[in-house]
Design an enzyme around this catalytic site. Structure first.
Site, mmCIF file in Angstrom:
data_model
loop_
_atom_site.group_PDB
_atom_site.id
_atom_site.type_symbol
_atom_site.label_atom_id
_atom_site.label_comp_id
_atom_site.label_asym_id
_atom_site.label_seq_id
_atom_site.Cartn_x
_atom_site.Cartn_y
_atom_site.Cartn_z
ATOM 1 N N TYR A 17 65.200 73.806 68.548
ATOM 2 C CA TYR A 17 65.001 72.736 67.373
ATOM 3 C C TYR A 17 65.645 73.325 66.212
ATOM 4 O O TYR A 17 65.667 72.437 65.308
ATOM 5 C CB TYR A 17 63.511 72.699 67.465
ATOM 6 C CG TYR A 17 62.734 72.174 68.620
ATOM 7 C CD1 TYR A 17 63.183 70.586 68.689
ATOM 8 C CD2 TYR A 17 62.122 72.654 69.514
ATOM 9 C CE1 TYR A 17 62.316 69.912 70.085
ATOM 10 C CE2 TYR A 17 61.433 71.815 70.455
ATOM 11 C CZ TYR A 17 61.512 70.792 70.688
ATOM 12 O OH TYR A 17 60.908 70.130 71.836
ATOM 13 N N HIS A 22 64.427 66.836 62.113
ATOM 14 C CA HIS A 22 62.976 66.937 61.961
ATOM 15 C C HIS A 22 62.722 68.200 61.520
ATOM 16 O O HIS A 22 61.725 68.569 60.828
ATOM 17 C CB HIS A 22 62.374 66.723 63.482
ATOM 18 C CG HIS A 22 60.945 66.142 63.432
ATOM 19 N ND1 HIS A 22 60.407 65.523 62.309
ATOM 20 C CD2 HIS A 22 59.930 66.389 64.373
ATOM 21 C CE1 HIS A 22 59.166 65.117 62.803
ATOM 22 N NE2 HIS A 22 58.895 65.827 63.872
ATOM 23 N N ASN A 70 53.775 68.335 64.471
ATOM 24 C CA ASN A 70 52.619 67.747 64.202
ATOM 25 C C ASN A 70 51.419 68.713 64.349
ATOM 26 O O ASN A 70 50.109 68.038 64.163
ATOM 27 C CB ASN A 70 52.599 66.890 65.559
ATOM 28 C CG ASN A 70 53.716 65.828 65.411
ATOM 29 O OD1 ASN A 70 54.496 65.843 64.565
ATOM 30 N ND2 ASN A 70 53.998 65.146 66.699
ATOM 31 N N ASN A 123 53.367 63.097 60.699
ATOM 32 C CA ASN A 123 52.182 63.886 61.564
ATOM 33 C C ASN A 123 52.281 65.256 60.874
ATOM 34 O O ASN A 123 50.833 65.832 60.999
ATOM 35 C CB ASN A 123 52.555 63.842 62.851
ATOM 36 C CG ASN A 123 52.211 62.348 63.667
ATOM 37 O OD1 ASN A 123 51.369 61.622 62.817
ATOM 38 N ND2 ASN A 123 53.009 61.883 64.372
#
Length: 190
Positions: A17, A22, A70, A123
């Site tokens: 990631y 994000h 999240n 979130n």
């Protein structure tokens, strides 16, 4: 006396990631660390994540959440508690929490400072608010833009996609300057 700030980034952990839209908060906090010439991020058990501090200026403590976006609330709460414990009473009363996060509804590179108000379904912010039991913290949304299509699978692919070299350049030249300006202004609040 400048306010002490705990500057936290939220995103998704791990090399898979790294540099995804994000995880824009993580990308920008690394740019902050480099720009301010802070120490490398290292694991701090008391904070429960990766921490970087200045050698000569302790106005900012940088914290990178180790959890998935999240469920960012618990590590942010733990870091905030550890941060406050390390301050004397006067500093504690003036300390502020600042969270860096991706902002889908803002153009790439634009940064928005917000206190309270809607989280627009983010979130990670929802998790932080639930754990802190307050909206009383500052948010710096890092614009990542939005794909034209609005369906959830297209948006998910977009936010989990890697920044292009052009997009990384925008973060470095545009977002970083705005974030540093906001942090300087926040630290000087009465």
């Amino acid at each position: 006396m400048a306010r002490k700030l705990l500057v936290c980034s939220i995103g998704n952990p791990g090399s898979v990631y790294r540099n995804t839209r994000h995880s824009a908060g993580h990308s920008v906090i690394e740019l902050i660390r480099e720009s301010l010439q802070y120490s490398q991020f290292s694991t701090d058990r008391q904070y429960g994540g990766l921490v970087s501090k200045g050698l000569y200026d302790d106005t900012y403590t940088l914290f990178q959440s180790p959890s998935f976006m999240n469920i960012s609330g618990k590590p942010i709460r733990s870091a905030w508690q550890a941060f406050l414990q390390g301050l004397v009473q006067e500093e504690r009363e003036r300390a502020l929490l600042v969270v860096l996060h991706d902002e889908l509804e803002k153009p790439l590179g634009q940064v928005k400072l917000k206190k309270a108000g809607s989280v627009a379904g983010h979130n990670g912010l929802i998790s932080i608010i639930a754990q802190l039991k307050t909206m009383d913290f500052l948010r710096l949304g890092i614009g990542i833009g939005r794909p034209e299509a609005r369906d959830s699978s297209t948006v998910a692919r977009y936010v989990l996609g890697k920044f292009t070299s052009y997009e990384k350049g925008i973060l470095e030249t545009k977002s970083l300057d705005q974030v540093l300006k906001h942090l300087r202004e926040i630290s000087k609040l009465p």
